[in-house]
Design a protein around this motif. Structure first.
Motif, PDB file in Angstrom:
ATOM      1  N   ALA A  98    -118.827  40.613 102.659  1.00 21.33           N
ATOM      2  CA  ALA A  98    -118.950  41.728 103.608  1.00 21.33           C
ATOM      3  C   ALA A  98    -117.801  41.711 104.612  1.00 21.33           C
ATOM      4  CB  ALA A  98    -120.290  41.653 104.334  1.00 21.33           C
ATOM      5  N   ALA A  99    -117.435  40.512 105.102  1.00 21.63           N
ATOM      6  CA  ALA A  99    -116.335  40.400 106.066  1.00 21.63           C
ATOM      7  C   ALA A  99    -115.007  40.793 105.427  1.00 21.63           C
ATOM      8  CB  ALA A  99    -116.262  38.975 106.605  1.00 21.63           C
ATOM      9  N   LEU A 100    -114.806  40.383 104.180  1.00 25.18           N
ATOM     10  CA  LEU A 100    -113.567  40.717 103.475  1.00 25.18           C
ATOM     11  C   LEU A 100    -113.471  42.217 103.226  1.00 25.18           C
ATOM     12  CD1 LEU A 100    -111.020  39.695 101.977  1.00 25.18           C
ATOM     13  CD2 LEU A 100    -112.442  39.516  99.923  1.00 25.18           C
ATOM     14  N   GLU A 101    -114.549  42.813 102.749  1.00 26.38           N
ATOM     15  CA  GLU A 101    -114.537  44.250 102.466  1.00 26.38           C
ATOM     16  C   GLU A 101    -114.351  45.065 103.742  1.00 26.38           C
ATOM     17  OE1 GLU A 101    -117.259  44.468  98.395  1.00 26.38           O
ATOM     18  OE2 GLU A 101    -118.229  44.721 100.353  1.00 26.38           O
ATOM     19  N   ALA A 102    -114.983  44.633 104.827  1.00 33.35           N
ATOM     20  CA  ALA A 102    -114.822  45.343 106.101  1.00 33.35           C
ATOM     21  C   ALA A 102    -113.380  45.238 106.598  1.00 33.35           C
ATOM     22  CB  ALA A 102    -115.784  44.767 107.139  1.00 33.35           C
ATOM     23  N   HIS A 103    -112.780  44.065 106.426  1.00 33.00           N
ATOM     24  CA  HIS A 103    -111.387  43.859 106.842  1.00 33.00           C
ATOM     25  C   HIS A 103    -110.452  44.792 106.080  1.00 33.00           C
ATOM     26  CE1 HIS A 103    -107.584  42.048 107.785  1.00 33.00           C
ATOM     27  NE2 HIS A 103    -107.449  41.471 106.607  1.00 33.00           N
ATOM     28  N   PHE A 104    -110.627  44.882 104.772  1.00 34.37           N
ATOM     29  CA  PHE A 104    -109.759  45.743 103.980  1.00 34.37           C
ATOM     30  C   PHE A 104    -109.995  47.219 104.298  1.00 34.37           C
ATOM     31  CE2 PHE A 104    -109.035  42.468 100.385  1.00 34.37           C
ATOM     32  CZ  PHE A 104    -107.863  42.054 100.986  1.00 34.37           C
ATOM     33  N   LYS A 105    -111.247  47.584 104.528  1.00 32.63           N
ATOM     34  CA  LYS A 105    -111.532  48.982 104.868  1.00 32.63           C
ATOM     35  C   LYS A 105    -110.857  49.360 106.182  1.00 32.63           C
ATOM     36  CE  LYS A 105    -115.317  52.267 105.569  1.00 32.63           C
ATOM     37  NZ  LYS A 105    -116.799  52.457 105.576  1.00 32.63           N
ATOM     38  N   THR A 106    -110.954  48.478 107.167  1.00 37.37           N
ATOM     39  CA  THR A 106    -110.321  48.745 108.455  1.00 37.37           C
ATOM     40  C   THR A 106    -108.800  48.742 108.327  1.00 37.37           C
ATOM     41  OG1 THR A 106    -112.180  47.675 109.564  1.00 37.37           O
ATOM     42  CG2 THR A 106    -110.202  48.018 110.867  1.00 37.37           C
ATOM     43  N   SER A 107    -108.279  47.852 107.491  1.00 35.64           N
ATOM     44  CA  SER A 107    -106.830  47.775 107.298  1.00 35.64           C
ATOM     45  C   SER A 107    -106.275  49.061 106.708  1.00 35.64           C
ATOM     46  CB  SER A 107    -106.487  46.591 106.382  1.00 35.64           C
ATOM     47  OG  SER A 107    -106.843  45.365 106.985  1.00 35.64           O
TER      48      SER A 107
END
Length: 218
Positions: free
Chosen positions: A200-209
């Motif tokens: 979840a943290a990885l996917e959120a990071h990429f989405k925000t990026s």
């Protein structure tokens, strides 16, 4: 295809983009590309297959070669591919991640956050930020021990570097602070060993990026 020789042309192409001898979105002839990259036409034609496969050019018959422009679709698709690779890697390597490495990465992130907060608007930290970003994401994928996947991952990250260069005006202290804090959240989840939280943290990071490249803060 001779990956070694064509890979050298690929490297020249990347440098030409970085040095702005080639312009994103431009339509050029093969002759102009040969001159910009200092390669013979036969070698260029072989390499164009590789460059097209990487999404960096589009060959327009009887017209020329269109240099890719990193628009929303280009960036979104790149992040989608990166997400697939890194989520798959996390599922495999999370149980064996080196906790000492996680602690070291956290320390380097916190030190950089302090420096960046104390010197906002100063781009002297950009190199350190890029190094940490590459090390964090690259180490996750490298832990798979699959050279083909790691090579593809590096190429995708090169594409992001291209996008960041084109949209460089959107980057600043706020964006870098946001990215570093997201990394810390990812490291915390990894250290806990919680697979769902890490993904979840990885996917959120990429989405925000994806938004951050265009200056978004969300």
């Amino acid at each position: 295809m001779d990956q070694g020789r064509d890979g050298a042309v690929y490297a020249r192409f990347r440098r030409a983009l970085e040095n702005q001898r080639l312009t994103a979105g431009a339509l050029v002839t093969q002759g102009e590309l040969c001159k910009a990259l200092n390669v013979p036409v036969a070698r260029l034609r072989r390499a164009l297959v590789l460059l097209a496969a990487y999404g960096l050019v589009k060959i327009e018959p009887r017209i020329g070669v269109r240099i890719a422009y990193p628009d929303v679709a280009f960036i979104r698709e790149t992040y989608q591919f990166l997400t697939m690779i890194e989520v798959a890697a996390i599922r495999v390597v999370l149980p064996q991640m080196d906790r000492e490495w996680i602690g070291q990465m956290r320390g380097e992130h916190n030190a950089l956050l302090a420096n960046l907060s104390a010197n906002p608007g100063n781009d002297i930290w950009t190199g350190d930020i890029m190094r940490l970003d590459n090390e964090l994401h690259g180490t996750i994928v490298a832990a798979l021990g699959n050279r083909a996947i790691s090579r593809t991952h590096r190429l995708l990250r090169d594409n992001l570097g291209f996008a960041q260069q084109v949209h460089h005006s959107s980057f600043g202290t706020a964006q870098y602070l946001s990215s570093l804090n997201e990394h810390l959240g990812l490291l915390d989840a990894m250290e806990s060993g919680d697979l769902a939280a890490t993904i979840a943290a990885l996917e959120a990071h990429f989405k925000t990026s994806t938004h951050r490249i265009f200056g978004g803060q969300h």
